[in-house]
Design an enzyme around this catalytic site. Structure first.
Site, PDB file in Angstrom:
ATOM      1  N   CYS A 141     -14.239   9.875 -12.032  1.00 43.37           N
ATOM      2  CA  CYS A 141     -15.109   8.735 -11.776  1.00 43.37           C
ATOM      3  C   CYS A 141     -15.720   8.236 -13.088  1.00 43.37           C
ATOM      4  O   CYS A 141     -15.754   7.026 -13.357  1.00 43.37           O
ATOM      5  CB  CYS A 141     -16.206   9.128 -10.787  1.00 43.37           C
ATOM      6  SG  CYS A 141     -17.233   7.758 -10.221  1.00 43.37           S
ATOM      7  N   CYS A 142     -16.184   9.171 -13.921  1.00 41.49           N
ATOM      8  CA  CYS A 142     -16.739   8.800 -15.227  1.00 41.49           C
ATOM      9  C   CYS A 142     -15.680   8.137 -16.102  1.00 41.49           C
ATOM     10  O   CYS A 142     -15.976   7.198 -16.847  1.00 41.49           O
ATOM     11  CB  CYS A 142     -17.296  10.032 -15.930  1.00 41.49           C
ATOM     12  SG  CYS A 142     -18.818  10.707 -15.223  1.00 41.49           S
ATOM     13  N   CYS A 223     -25.889   7.054 -13.694  1.00 37.74           N
ATOM     14  CA  CYS A 223     -25.591   6.356 -12.447  1.00 37.74           C
ATOM     15  C   CYS A 223     -26.498   6.883 -11.338  1.00 37.74           C
ATOM     16  O   CYS A 223     -26.919   8.044 -11.359  1.00 37.74           O
ATOM     17  CB  CYS A 223     -24.124   6.560 -12.068  1.00 37.74           C
ATOM     18  SG  CYS A 223     -22.962   5.698 -13.158  1.00 37.74           S
ATOM     19  N   CYS A 226     -25.836  10.176  -9.492  1.00 36.84           N
ATOM     20  CA  CYS A 226     -25.750  11.345 -10.370  1.00 36.84           C
ATOM     21  C   CYS A 226     -27.037  11.611 -11.137  1.00 36.84           C
ATOM     22  O   CYS A 226     -27.039  12.361 -12.115  1.00 36.84           O
ATOM     23  CB  CYS A 226     -24.593  11.164 -11.354  1.00 36.84           C
ATOM     24  SG  CYS A 226     -22.998  10.932 -10.552  1.00 36.84           S
ATOM     25  N   CYS A 251     -20.320  13.375 -19.561  1.00 34.45           N
ATOM     26  CA  CYS A 251     -19.365  12.493 -18.891  1.00 34.45           C
ATOM     27  C   CYS A 251     -18.117  12.275 -19.728  1.00 34.45           C
ATOM     28  O   CYS A 251     -17.117  11.769 -19.242  1.00 34.45           O
ATOM     29  CB  CYS A 251     -20.017  11.146 -18.567  1.00 34.45           C
ATOM     30  SG  CYS A 251     -20.545  10.233 -20.024  1.00 34.45           S
TER      31      CYS A 251
END
Length: 268
Positions: A141-142, A223, A226, A251
């Site tokens: 995702c990162c 985010c 997170c 990340c």
């Protein structure tokens, strides 16, 4: 119990901090050597702009450290571009800083977003909460939301400026003031030896705008899914990816292998 339902929230943590306070009141302190650290940062930013004319960018997360750097860049009138990553998962309070920067400083913030098709494919395959399921999925995702947009921000640029500090975490304890990445790009970390007190003393002294989430005990803001508030006594970055092992808490934006320059690599 699912991985999602078992995740702790800030309100469930023992010794959790109050809902809101004033980050300036809590953290702003003048400490010995502050003026020297500010001047050293000014000198480095000026030299970086000279060494990389038209080819250097501040990659801002819009956190407290980066707001200090943006303030310095603007006040010094340096030809250093300011860019940020709009991951699509940021808090509204974070995004709100972009027009504030542009209005206050007269700067145009470069905004880099992830490729829409990549995000859609990832979410369809793994769901909106994939980051909680495994470290690999969180890092994927990162990669989509941060690393790929960052690569576009840095494309064709010789250098970049970050707000990394040694005090932020054990993983960053040896952050140098200047380093050369494997691809030859130079990375400047002019706040490497600043303390958290220094950051907030500067913000208070110069009335620098900052993310109001810092007043809610979020020293490190990423985010929204997170990031959580930290409890009393927790580490600076404890609210980032709090369900993961401490060693995994990056990340990838600052995981590039680099060569520190001369004596600047010596940690404080």
């Amino acid at each position: 119990m699912s991985a999602i339902s078992s995740l702790p929230t800030s309100s469930a943590l023992p010794g959790a901090a109050p809902a809101a306070s004033s980050a300036i009141a809590l953290y702003a302190r003048h400490t010995e050597g502050y003026e020297e650290r500010v001047q050293a940062t000014i000198d480095q930013l000026r030299q970086a702009a000279i060494d990389h004319p038209g080819s250097i960018v501040q990659a801002t997360s819009l956190g407290a450290e980066d707001m200090v750097l943006t303030d310095l860049i603007a006040k010094l009138g340096l030809p250093i571009a300011v860019g940020t990553l709009q991951t699509g998962k940021l808090h509204a309070q974070t995004v709100a800083l972009i027009p504030q920067i542009e209005s206050r400083y007269g700067l145009q913030v470069e905004v880099y977003s992830p490729r829409e098709e990549a995000v859609v494919h990832f979410v369809r395959r793994h769901g909106e909460k994939a980051m909680y399921e495994s470290i690999d999925l969180r890092k994927n995702c990162c990669q989509i939301r941060k690393l790929e947009p960052l690569s576009r921000m840095l494309d064709s640029r010789e250098a970049w400026v970050t707000g990394l500090r040694r005090e932020q975490s054990a993983n960053r304890g040896a952050v140098p003031l200047r380093e050369t990445e494997a691809n030859g790009r130079v990375k400047y970390n002019p706040l490497a030896d600043w303390t958290w007190n220094d950051i907030w003393h500067y913000i208070a002294t110069h009335n620098v705008p900052y993310n109001e989430l810092h007043d809610q005990f979020m020293p490190s803001i990423g985010c929204e899914p997170c990031t959580r508030a930290i409890a009393v006594g927790e580490e600076f970055r404890a609210g980032r990816w709090w369900w993961e092992d401490e060693k995994a808490k990056e990340c990838g934006l600052h995981a590039v292998q680099a060569t520190p320059s001369r004596d600047e690599a010596v940690a404080a």
